[in-house]
Design an enzyme around this catalytic site. Sequence first.
Site, PDB file in Angstrom:
ATOM      1  N   GLY A  18       0.837  -1.206   0.000  1.00 13.28           N
ATOM      2  CA  GLY A  18       0.000   0.000   0.000  1.00 13.28           C
ATOM      3  C   GLY A  18       0.866   1.247   0.000  1.00 13.28           C
ATOM      4  CG  ASP A 160       3.575 -13.932 -10.664  1.00 15.26           C
ATOM      5  OD1 ASP A 160       4.442 -14.039  -9.796  1.00 15.26           O
ATOM      6  OD2 ASP A 160       2.353 -13.917 -10.409  1.00 15.26           O
ATOM      7  CG  HIS A 188       0.662 -14.648  -7.110  1.00 15.02           C
ATOM      8  ND1 HIS A 188       1.856 -14.240  -7.673  1.00 15.02           N
ATOM      9  CD2 HIS A 188       0.768 -14.373  -5.796  1.00 15.02           C
ATOM     10  CE1 HIS A 188       2.632 -13.736  -6.723  1.00 15.02           C
ATOM     11  NE2 HIS A 188       1.995 -13.805  -5.579  1.00 15.02           N
TER      12      HIS A 188
HETATM   13  P1  NAX Z   1       1.653  -5.995   4.960  1.00 16.74           P
HETATM   14  O1  NAX Z   1       1.501  -6.962   6.080  1.00 16.74           O
HETATM   15  O2  NAX Z   1       2.789  -5.028   4.969  1.00 16.74           O
HETATM   16  O3  NAX Z   1       0.312  -5.128   4.855  1.00 16.74           O
HETATM   17  C1  NAX Z   1      -0.946  -5.686   4.852  1.00 16.74           C
HETATM   18  C2  NAX Z   1      -1.887  -4.652   5.444  1.00 16.74           C
HETATM   19  O4  NAX Z   1      -3.216  -5.118   5.280  1.00 16.74           O
HETATM   20  C3  NAX Z   1      -1.673  -4.438   6.944  1.00 16.74           C
HETATM   21  O5  NAX Z   1      -1.455  -3.061   7.191  1.00 16.74           O
HETATM   22  C4  NAX Z   1      -2.977  -4.933   7.569  1.00 16.74           C
HETATM   23  O6  NAX Z   1      -3.360  -4.166   8.709  1.00 16.74           O
HETATM   24  C5  NAX Z   1      -3.948  -4.767   6.419  1.00 16.74           C
HETATM   25  N1  NAX Z   1      -5.151  -5.611   6.484  1.00 16.74           N
HETATM   26  C6  NAX Z   1      -5.239  -6.905   6.849  1.00 16.74           C
HETATM   27  N2  NAX Z   1      -6.508  -7.319   6.793  1.00 16.74           N
HETATM   28  C7  NAX Z   1      -7.236  -6.265   6.355  1.00 16.74           C
HETATM   29  C8  NAX Z   1      -8.623  -6.067   6.092  1.00 16.74           C
HETATM   30  N3  NAX Z   1      -9.505  -7.051   6.318  1.00 16.74           N
HETATM   31  N4  NAX Z   1      -9.030  -4.862   5.647  1.00 16.74           N
HETATM   32  C9  NAX Z   1      -8.145  -3.875   5.460  1.00 16.74           C
HETATM   33  N5  NAX Z   1      -6.811  -3.994   5.703  1.00 16.74           N
HETATM   34  C10 NAX Z   1      -6.373  -5.168   6.146  1.00 16.74           C
HETATM   35  O7  NAX Z   1       1.629  -6.858   3.636  1.00 16.74           O
HETATM   36  P2  NAX Z   1       2.107  -6.447   2.161  1.00 16.74           P
HETATM   37  O8  NAX Z   1       3.547  -6.742   2.009  1.00 16.74           O
HETATM   38  O9  NAX Z   1       1.612  -5.081   1.852  1.00 16.74           O
HETATM   39  O10 NAX Z   1       1.334  -7.556   1.299  1.00 16.74           O
HETATM   40  C11 NAX Z   1      -0.074  -7.535   1.170  1.00 16.74           C
HETATM   41  C12 NAX Z   1      -0.563  -8.802   0.492  1.00 16.74           C
HETATM   42  O11 NAX Z   1      -0.034  -8.902  -0.828  1.00 16.74           O
HETATM   43  C13 NAX Z   1      -0.163 -10.096   1.212  1.00 16.74           C
HETATM   44  O12 NAX Z   1      -1.281 -10.961   1.242  1.00 16.74           O
HETATM   45  C14 NAX Z   1       0.908 -10.667   0.285  1.00 16.74           C
HETATM   46  O13 NAX Z   1       1.017 -12.069   0.401  1.00 16.74           O
HETATM   47  C15 NAX Z   1       0.375 -10.247  -1.051  1.00 16.74           C
HETATM   48  N6  NAX Z   1       1.304 -10.273  -2.200  1.00 16.74           N
HETATM   49  C16 NAX Z   1       0.788 -10.571  -3.418  1.00 16.74           C
HETATM   50  C17 NAX Z   1       1.558 -10.546  -4.566  1.00 16.74           C
HETATM   51  C18 NAX Z   1       0.968 -10.857  -5.895  1.00 16.74           C
HETATM   52  O14 NAX Z   1       1.706 -10.820  -6.876  1.00 16.74           O
HETATM   53  N7  NAX Z   1      -0.323 -11.183  -6.024  1.00 16.74           N
HETATM   54  C19 NAX Z   1       3.022 -10.261  -4.487  1.00 16.74           C
HETATM   55  C20 NAX Z   1       3.411  -9.515  -3.265  1.00 16.74           C
HETATM   56  C21 NAX Z   1       2.706  -9.949  -2.001  1.00 16.74           C
HETATM   57  O15 NAX Z   1       3.331 -11.094  -1.511  1.00 16.74           O
END
Ligand code: NAX
Length: 329
Positions: A18, A160, A188
């Site tokens: 974010g 990817d 993914h």
């Molecule tokens: P972070 O843990 O830094 O941030 C996630 C944020 O989401 C936290 O601030 C948390 O408070 C918030 N959150 C959790 N549940 C929530 C909800 N119900 N409503 C609103 N906010 C909520 O993770 P970050 O590195 O930013 O990664 C976010 C997601 O992207 C993870 O699930 C990660 O696995 C996924 N990814 C997906 C990728 C893709 O290519 N599709 C690659 C990158 C990443 O691994």
Amino acid sequence: MSTSPAVVTVTGAAGSIGYAALFRVAAGAMLGHHQPVALRLLELPQTIAATEGTAMELEDGAFPLLTSIDITDDPHRAFDGANYGLLIGAKPRSKGMERADLLAANSDIFAKQGAVINEVAAQDIRVIVVGNPANTNAAVAAANAPDVPAERFTALTRLDHNRALAQLARHTGTPVAEITRISVWGNHSASQYPDIFHARVGNRSGAEFAEDRDWLVNDFIPTVAKRGTAIIEARGASSAASAANGAIDHVHDWVLGSPADDWTSAALPSPGIYGVPEGLVCSFPVRAVGGRWQIVEGLDINEFSRQRIDASVAELQAELDAVSALSDR
Ligand code: NAX
């Protein structure tokens, strides 16, 4: 493009991805440099203070296109009138957590968000799910938003795709700008299949490079598929800026069109082609035309590719079956 602000809702706004995405969205990298944006930042209650800090920095960017920033822990407020949803927030896999537990926790989040989108978002809402397991989370959100066309629920595999492009460029010594028509198929996850058989690499064909099966099987495919893990090992933190970049590329092309004579990759609900059962949110080669993704049809899929696509699709089916079993309980 409208000059009234586009409402962009970002979930998980205080997280790493974010943080990396918001400044570029505000700067016009996602919707173009003439489209004002109103940001809605959805976070968990305990992370609202951190989100306020991010909002202060966004303000300090004095972005001419950024008309407002609203922070909330209420999904109804966050998605009210939203034109774009970047669904980044998800429950991370904690120590000792089984994959089934992760699927369950996230299916709950994405079912609720899908239902709220159905209720309050703008009619033209477009969603990209980044939070993992991204493909299945997108399928769950779509299933809970019956009034929104399913094709508007997509998941991120552009990261990817970009990784595959960069690895092929490095291996062949060809600039990224001269490589086209790479496809990422499937989930993914480590089962994804980056396909270079249809690629153009300068004035050569990807199939030519694929003849080196040792490199393809033991180097290229695993390097792309396991790049996220390699980054965690090197950086001590997961991909953030590159993931944000992929999400921005995805929405940018979806809205403004993908380059002519090329295609990209995105995970979309399958219409039942290429042997992918209908409804699975699967990565395909795609082009964006007139604000809609179109799957590139008619590609010849050889036996090597078929096996790998089928394996990833089987994993997607198992994920969807697992969450469907939960909702049937
Ligand atoms: P972070 O843990 O830094 O941030 C996630 C944020 O989401 C936290 O601030 C948390 O408070 C918030 N959150 C959790 N549940 C929530 C909800 N119900 N409503 C609103 N906010 C909520 O993770 P970050 O590195 O930013 O990664 C976010 C997601 O992207 C993870 O699930 C990660 O696995 C996924 N990814 C997906 C990728 C893709 O290519 N599709 C690659 C990158 C990443 O691994």
